[in-house]
Design a protein around this motif. Structure first.
Motif, mmCIF file in Angstrom:
data_model
loop_
_atom_site.group_PDB
_atom_site.id
_atom_site.type_symbol
_atom_site.label_atom_id
_atom_site.label_comp_id
_atom_site.label_asym_id
_atom_site.label_seq_id
_atom_site.Cartn_x
_atom_site.Cartn_y
_atom_site.Cartn_z
ATOM 1 N N LEU A 10 0.438 -5.523 -11.986
ATOM 2 C CA LEU A 10 -0.324 -5.313 -10.764
ATOM 3 C C LEU A 10 -1.808 -5.558 -11.020
ATOM 4 C CD1 LEU A 10 1.284 -2.006 -9.459
ATOM 5 C CD2 LEU A 10 1.397 -4.236 -8.336
ATOM 6 N N ARG A 89 3.429 4.982 3.948
ATOM 7 C CA ARG A 89 3.916 3.994 2.975
ATOM 8 C C ARG A 89 4.842 2.969 3.625
ATOM 9 N NH1 ARG A 89 4.587 3.442 -2.653
ATOM 10 N NH2 ARG A 89 3.571 5.436 -3.078
ATOM 11 N N GLU A 93 4.234 -1.023 3.431
ATOM 12 C CA GLU A 93 5.190 -1.999 2.909
ATOM 13 C C GLU A 93 5.529 -3.052 3.957
ATOM 14 O OE1 GLU A 93 8.361 0.489 1.582
ATOM 15 O OE2 GLU A 93 7.311 1.113 -0.256
ATOM 16 N N GLN A 114 -1.755 6.275 -2.977
ATOM 17 C CA GLN A 114 -0.902 5.850 -4.086
ATOM 18 C C GLN A 114 -0.238 4.524 -3.772
ATOM 19 O OE1 GLN A 114 -0.902 7.521 -7.001
ATOM 20 N NE2 GLN A 114 0.266 5.788 -7.832
ATOM 21 N N VAL A 117 -2.644 1.912 -4.690
ATOM 22 C CA VAL A 117 -2.728 1.731 -6.144
ATOM 23 C C VAL A 117 -1.587 0.849 -6.636
ATOM 24 C CG1 VAL A 117 -2.516 2.932 -8.358
ATOM 25 C CG2 VAL A 117 -3.962 3.899 -6.552
ATOM 26 N N GLU A 118 -0.407 1.027 -6.045
ATOM 27 C CA GLU A 118 0.795 0.344 -6.510
ATOM 28 C C GLU A 118 1.024 -1.019 -5.851
ATOM 29 O OE1 GLU A 118 3.817 3.204 -5.651
ATOM 30 O OE2 GLU A 118 3.017 4.672 -7.089
ATOM 31 N N SER A 119 0.131 -1.411 -4.948
ATOM 32 C CA SER A 119 0.320 -2.662 -4.213
ATOM 33 C C SER A 119 -0.454 -3.810 -4.847
ATOM 34 C CB SER A 119 -0.144 -2.480 -2.765
ATOM 35 O OG SER A 119 -0.113 -3.708 -2.065
ATOM 36 N N ASP A 120 -0.008 -5.029 -4.550
ATOM 37 C CA ASP A 120 -0.741 -6.219 -4.972
ATOM 38 C C ASP A 120 -1.981 -6.462 -4.114
ATOM 39 O OD1 ASP A 120 0.883 -7.061 -7.094
ATOM 40 O OD2 ASP A 120 2.296 -8.025 -5.732
#
Length: 225
Positions: A10, A89, A93, A114, A117-120
């Motif tokens: 990422l 979330r 998505e 969060q 943080v976890e996304s492209d």
């Protein structure tokens, strides 16, 4: 697992901050768009672009938001298309799958931070208090949307935040108008502003795209001085 099988890492938060900076510094004015009719998607975007506004925040405030993001990414690749009013979330998505190039929220939760943080793709989280800035700051965020800007202290608040949050920059949205645009953009910790004044509902309802283009061009001309 071989090198070829390893997942692509990422982007770091530093990378995503740089991408938000590039998007916002280029945009300067970020129109907050709610699509009432599917037929308005392309002509509205074209009118804004003709007036010099080519980075668009398409909100999920209507049933046409996701479709608009998909259509614009497919048919207007020269524009930068973000998703706004993302609340959780699942919506994050969904807009990511639709092709959004950045995400904007009206507020923050631990879950949505969060997800960013976890996304492209980069997230510009909405805040209205120092505590919310600190919540995002702890996860690496340094760029925020101040919303609703005028109600949340406006120019005075942004000036005050420069003390404890010296490395933070803002996109104030909510109450930004042509008569205070330059005051906001003159602050060193403001990277762009969000607004809706170039999206008059009467113009859009009547398909007066020339009025949208003219208002957008006048707003961009203000920034040129």
């Amino acid at each position: 697992m071989t090198t070829l099988e390893r997942p692509t890492p990422l982007p770091t938060m530093t990378d995503k901050i740089a991408r938000i900076d590039a998007i916002c510094d280029q945009a300067r004015i970020l129109p907050v768009i709610t699509i009432a009719r599917e037929a308005d998607i392309l002509p509205l975007a074209d009118a804004l672009a003709a007036g010099g506004i080519r980075t668009l925040e398409v909100t999920l405030r209507s049933e046409h938001g996701l479709k608009a993001i998909k259509v614009l990414r497919e048919q207007r690749p020269q524009l930068c298309i973000g998703a706004g009013t993302v609340l959780d979330r699942a919506q994050f998505e969904a807009v990511e799958a639709a092709g959004a190039q950045f995400v904007v929220t009206p507020g923050v939760t631990r879950e949505i931070l969060q997800a960013g943080v976890e996304s492209d793709i980069p997230l510009l989280p909405g805040i209205s208090t120092p505590s919310e800035i600190m919540m995002g700051y702890a996860l690496g965020y340094r760029r925020f949307k101040l919303f609703p800007a005028e109600i949340s202290g406006g120019i005075a608040a942004i000036k005050a935040y420069a003390g404890p949050f010296a490395d933070v920059r803002f996109c104030p949205t909510g109450g930004v108008r042509p008569d205070n645009l330059l005051s906001y953009m003159g602050l060193p910790n403001v990277m762009c502003v969000g607004g809706t004044w170039m999206l008059d509902s009467g113009w859009i309802k009547n398909g007066d795209w020339a009025a949208v283009e003219k208002c957008s061009a006048e707003a961009m001309a203000l920034l040129e001085g």
